[in-house]
Scaffold this active site. Sequence first.
Site, PDB file in Angstrom:
ATOM      1  N   SER A 137    -110.037  48.506  17.506  1.00 28.82           N
ATOM      2  CA  SER A 137    -110.903  49.497  18.423  1.00 28.82           C
ATOM      3  C   SER A 137    -109.858  49.888  18.696  1.00 28.82           C
ATOM      4  CB  SER A 137    -110.809  47.957  20.107  1.00 28.82           C
ATOM      5  OG  SER A 137    -111.242  49.121  21.067  1.00 28.82           O
ATOM      6  N   TYR A 150    -106.939  44.158  27.333  1.00 28.24           N
ATOM      7  CA  TYR A 150    -107.302  43.894  26.461  1.00 28.24           C
ATOM      8  C   TYR A 150    -106.525  45.376  25.881  1.00 28.24           C
ATOM      9  CZ  TYR A 150    -111.169  45.063  23.701  1.00 28.24           C
ATOM     10  OH  TYR A 150    -112.550  45.994  22.553  1.00 28.24           O
TER      11      TYR A 150
HETATM   12  N1  NAP Z   1    -118.347  47.336  22.755  1.00 27.68           N
HETATM   13  C1  NAP Z   1    -117.439  48.068  22.534  1.00 27.68           C
HETATM   14  O1  NAP Z   1    -117.591  48.846  23.434  1.00 27.68           O
HETATM   15  C2  NAP Z   1    -116.577  48.443  21.870  1.00 27.68           C
HETATM   16  C3  NAP Z   1    -115.554  49.127  21.011  1.00 27.68           C
HETATM   17  C4  NAP Z   1    -114.477  48.850  20.764  1.00 27.68           C
HETATM   18  C5  NAP Z   1    -114.785  47.387  19.929  1.00 27.68           C
HETATM   19  N2  NAP Z   1    -115.586  46.104  19.778  1.00 27.68           N
HETATM   20  C6  NAP Z   1    -115.092  44.971  19.406  1.00 27.68           C
HETATM   21  O2  NAP Z   1    -116.642  45.051  18.723  1.00 27.68           O
HETATM   22  C7  NAP Z   1    -116.704  43.417  18.542  1.00 27.68           C
HETATM   23  C8  NAP Z   1    -118.007  43.653  18.615  1.00 27.68           C
HETATM   24  O3  NAP Z   1    -118.106  43.374  20.482  1.00 27.68           O
HETATM   25  P1  NAP Z   1    -119.399  43.540  21.115  1.00 27.68           P
HETATM   26  O4  NAP Z   1    -119.685  44.852  21.754  1.00 27.68           O
HETATM   27  O5  NAP Z   1    -120.914  43.548  20.023  1.00 27.68           O
HETATM   28  O6  NAP Z   1    -119.342  42.072  21.936  1.00 27.68           O
HETATM   29  P2  NAP Z   1    -120.745  41.479  22.591  1.00 27.68           P
HETATM   30  O7  NAP Z   1    -122.177  42.496  22.299  1.00 27.68           O
HETATM   31  O8  NAP Z   1    -120.350  41.045  23.708  1.00 27.68           O
HETATM   32  O9  NAP Z   1    -120.693  40.200  21.204  1.00 27.68           O
HETATM   33  C9  NAP Z   1    -119.643  39.427  21.125  1.00 27.68           C
HETATM   34  C10 NAP Z   1    -119.886  38.236  20.149  1.00 27.68           C
HETATM   35  O10 NAP Z   1    -118.907  37.574  20.440  1.00 27.68           O
HETATM   36  C11 NAP Z   1    -119.588  36.153  20.370  1.00 27.68           C
HETATM   37  N3  NAP Z   1    -118.379  35.401  20.741  1.00 27.68           N
HETATM   38  C12 NAP Z   1    -117.529  35.245  22.053  1.00 27.68           C
HETATM   39  N4  NAP Z   1    -117.030  35.024  22.127  1.00 27.68           N
HETATM   40  C13 NAP Z   1    -116.968  34.029  20.978  1.00 27.68           C
HETATM   41  C14 NAP Z   1    -115.679  32.808  20.797  1.00 27.68           C
HETATM   42  N5  NAP Z   1    -114.865  32.205  21.187  1.00 27.68           N
HETATM   43  N6  NAP Z   1    -116.044  32.831  19.351  1.00 27.68           N
HETATM   44  C15 NAP Z   1    -117.193  32.667  18.676  1.00 27.68           C
HETATM   45  N7  NAP Z   1    -118.088  34.078  19.482  1.00 27.68           N
HETATM   46  C16 NAP Z   1    -117.758  34.570  20.264  1.00 27.68           C
HETATM   47  C17 NAP Z   1    -120.274  36.264  21.397  1.00 27.68           C
HETATM   48  O11 NAP Z   1    -121.462  35.646  21.071  1.00 27.68           O
HETATM   49  P3  NAP Z   1    -121.392  33.609  22.095  1.00 27.68           P
HETATM   50  O12 NAP Z   1    -120.846  33.984  23.436  1.00 27.68           O
HETATM   51  O13 NAP Z   1    -122.544  33.144  21.615  1.00 27.68           O
HETATM   52  O14 NAP Z   1    -119.931  32.915  21.419  1.00 27.68           O
HETATM   53  C18 NAP Z   1    -121.686  37.243  20.199  1.00 27.68           C
HETATM   54  O15 NAP Z   1    -122.290  36.879  19.652  1.00 27.68           O
HETATM   55  C19 NAP Z   1    -115.407  42.973  19.293  1.00 27.68           C
HETATM   56  O16 NAP Z   1    -114.772  42.249  18.334  1.00 27.68           O
HETATM   57  C20 NAP Z   1    -114.746  44.138  20.166  1.00 27.68           C
HETATM   58  O17 NAP Z   1    -113.520  43.663  20.556  1.00 27.68           O
HETATM   59  C21 NAP Z   1    -116.267  46.506  21.048  1.00 27.68           C
END
Ligand code: NAP
Length: 229
Positions: A137, A150
């Site tokens: 991130s 975070y």
């Molecule tokens: N959204 C942003 O603005 C942003 C910015 C920078 C970086 N990121 C990073 O990008 C990545 C994806 O984020 P996102 O925004 O796409 O999040 P999201 O929409 O909340 O999706 C998160 C995914 O992770 C899975 N997950 C959660 N806990 C888990 C566990 N213990 N084991 C296996 N799977 C798990 C969830 O499915 P289940 O709950 O079914 O397990 C879901 O498929 C993350 O690493 C996040 O830190 C996000």
Amino acid sequence: MDLKDKVVVITGATKGLGAALAELFSKEGCKVVASATTKQKLDDLAGSLNCYAVQADVRREEQMLELADQTVKRFGHIDIWVNNAGIRIPHTNLEEIDWDRAHNMLEVNYFGTAYGTKAALKYMKERGSGTIINILSTSALQGRAKSSAYAASKYAARGFTESIRSEVKGDGIAVIGVYPGGMKTDFFKEQVPEDYDKYMDASTVGIKIIDNLKLDKPEEEQVIRRPAV
Ligand SMILES: NC(=O)c1ccc[n+]([C@@H]2O[C@H](COP(=O)([O-])OP(=O)(O)OC[C@H]3O[C@@H](n4cnc5c(N)ncnc54)[C@H](OP(=O)(O)O)[C@@H]3O)[C@@H](O)[C@H]2O)c1
């Protein structure tokens, strides 16, 4: 890299960036192994994308090893492993941090990345090739007020990523760190940021990750910020 027929494992593949990547890699002709903890969502994804779905919690080392084992059993090897699963807790001052949730976040964001990497390397080292992509991130590049827990979890994953990259140098394995800015996903369902409408679509970020992989020499550190407005 020519992505056709590549075997790609994605953690956290049921929503947000992981789901976008699962769809994009499938369109490139990859064999996608999608993983997350919620079975129903995995079943839905497997039906819609024709990918192989494996339920696994990134906080459990043995489940990451099992994910790698099942992938190799089915497809013979692993070309690309994306450590994408990640969670956040609401922005708060230090005094208001819920430590139980902060510990759990570290388990997912750092230990999940470490266990996933170890599982992928078990097979990639044997074969002398492979690419690991760790979704970090922009919070791993700069600390921000009220985001200390975070940011710490992502800085931990960044330090791990850089160290493992050096450790596997010479093994034929690439380790890419991706630093996305804000994306419109369920990540923010508990606390929606004020400027959420300016956040990127997950698919926009996914396309940039895939375009980088297609280069002869992909960037090892890929920063994907929101366009300035
Ligand atoms: N959204 C942003 O603005 C942003 C910015 C920078 C970086 N990121 C990073 O990008 C990545 C994806 O984020 P996102 O925004 O796409 O999040 P999201 O929409 O909340 O999706 C998160 C995914 O992770 C899975 N997950 C959660 N806990 C888990 C566990 N213990 N084991 C296996 N799977 C798990 C969830 O499915 P289940 O709950 O079914 O397990 C879901 O498929 C993350 O690493 C996040 O830190 C996000």
